[in-house]
Write a protein that holds these residues in place. Structure first.
Motif, short mmCIF file in Angstrom:
data_model
loop_
_atom_site.label_atom_id
_atom_site.label_comp_id
_atom_site.label_asym_id
_atom_site.label_seq_id
_atom_site.Cartn_x
_atom_site.Cartn_y
_atom_site.Cartn_z
N LEU A 3 0.82 -1.21 0.00
CA LEU A 3 0.00 0.00 0.00
C LEU A 3 0.86 1.27 0.00
N ALA A 4 1.93 1.27 0.74
CA ALA A 4 2.80 2.44 0.78
C ALA A 4 3.37 2.76 -0.60
N GLU A 5 3.73 1.73 -1.36
CA GLU A 5 4.26 1.94 -2.71
C GLU A 5 3.16 2.41 -3.66
N ILE A 6 1.96 1.89 -3.48
CA ILE A 6 0.84 2.35 -4.31
C ILE A 6 0.58 3.83 -4.06
N LYS A 7 0.59 4.23 -2.79
CA LYS A 7 0.39 5.64 -2.45
C LYS A 7 1.48 6.51 -3.07
N GLN A 8 2.72 6.04 -3.01
CA GLN A 8 3.83 6.78 -3.60
C GLN A 8 3.64 6.91 -5.10
N TYR A 9 3.18 5.83 -5.74
CA TYR A 9 2.95 5.86 -7.18
C TYR A 9 1.86 6.87 -7.52
N VAL A 10 0.77 6.86 -6.76
CA VAL A 10 -0.34 7.78 -7.00
C VAL A 10 0.12 9.23 -6.82
N GLU A 11 0.90 9.48 -5.78
CA GLU A 11 1.42 10.83 -5.56
C GLU A 11 2.30 11.28 -6.74
N LYS A 14 0.09 12.16 -9.68
CA LYS A 14 -0.56 13.45 -9.52
C LYS A 14 0.37 14.61 -9.86
N LYS A 15 1.68 14.40 -9.75
CA LYS A 15 2.64 15.45 -10.06
C LYS A 15 2.82 15.65 -11.56
N GLY A 16 2.31 14.71 -12.35
CA GLY A 16 2.32 14.90 -13.79
C GLY A 16 3.43 14.18 -14.52
N GLU A 17 3.60 14.61 -15.76
CA GLU A 17 4.52 13.95 -16.69
C GLU A 17 5.98 13.99 -16.25
N SER A 18 6.33 14.90 -15.39
CA SER A 18 7.72 14.99 -14.95
C SER A 18 8.14 13.78 -14.12
N THR A 19 7.18 12.97 -13.70
CA THR A 19 7.48 11.80 -12.87
C THR A 19 7.36 10.48 -13.63
N ILE A 20 7.24 10.55 -14.92
CA ILE A 20 7.08 9.32 -15.72
C ILE A 20 8.24 8.36 -15.49
N SER A 21 9.45 8.86 -15.49
CA SER A 21 10.62 8.01 -15.30
C SER A 21 10.58 7.35 -13.91
N MET A 26 9.41 2.43 -10.69
CA MET A 26 8.60 1.75 -9.68
C MET A 26 7.94 0.51 -10.26
N MET A 27 7.43 0.64 -11.47
CA MET A 27 6.77 -0.51 -12.12
C MET A 27 7.77 -1.60 -12.47
N LEU A 28 8.97 -1.23 -12.89
CA LEU A 28 10.00 -2.22 -13.19
C LEU A 28 10.39 -2.99 -11.92
N HIS A 29 10.53 -2.27 -10.82
CA HIS A 29 10.84 -2.91 -9.54
C HIS A 29 9.72 -3.87 -9.15
N HIS A 30 8.49 -3.43 -9.30
CA HIS A 30 7.34 -4.27 -8.96
C HIS A 30 7.30 -5.50 -9.87
N LYS A 31 7.56 -5.31 -11.15
CA LYS A 31 7.56 -6.41 -12.11
C LYS A 31 8.59 -7.48 -11.72
N LYS A 32 9.78 -7.05 -11.35
CA LYS A 32 10.82 -8.00 -10.94
C LYS A 32 10.39 -8.80 -9.71
N LYS A 33 9.74 -8.14 -8.77
CA LYS A 33 9.27 -8.83 -7.58
C LYS A 33 8.19 -9.84 -7.93
N VAL A 34 7.26 -9.45 -8.78
CA VAL A 34 6.19 -10.37 -9.21
C VAL A 34 6.77 -11.58 -9.92
N GLU A 35 7.75 -11.35 -10.80
CA GLU A 35 8.39 -12.45 -11.51
C GLU A 35 9.10 -13.40 -10.54
#
Length: 69
Positions: A3-11, A14-21, A26-35
């Motif tokens: 949940l803490a990571e989901i909240k960080q992702y949502v925040e 909300k900050k916009g396109e400057s946080t795409i990277s 975050m998604m790459l890290h999550h993907k590795k954990k899921v794998e």
């Protein structure tokens, strides 16, 4: 994803396109954990299937039945 990571992702979202990277990382890290979790689950499944096959073989031998594998 915790949940803490989901909240960080949502925040970050909300900050916009400057946080795409940041969000992509975050998604790459999550993907590795899921794998890694999936690999562990498949290992457990393989071991369970092996034990079931062993039980079937032993049971068939005890009951003098034909073995089906």
């Amino acid at each position: 994803m915790p949940l803490a990571e989901i909240k960080q992702y949502v925040e970050s979202y909300k900050k916009g396109e400057s946080t795409i990277s940041e969000r992509r990382n975050m998604m790459l890290h999550h993907k590795k954990k899921v794998e890694a979790d999936m690999a562990q689950t498949y290992l457990h499944l393989e071991r369970t299937n092996y034990k079931l096959a062993l039980c079937d073989t032993l049971e068939a031998g005890l009951n003098n039945k034909q073995i089906k594998i």
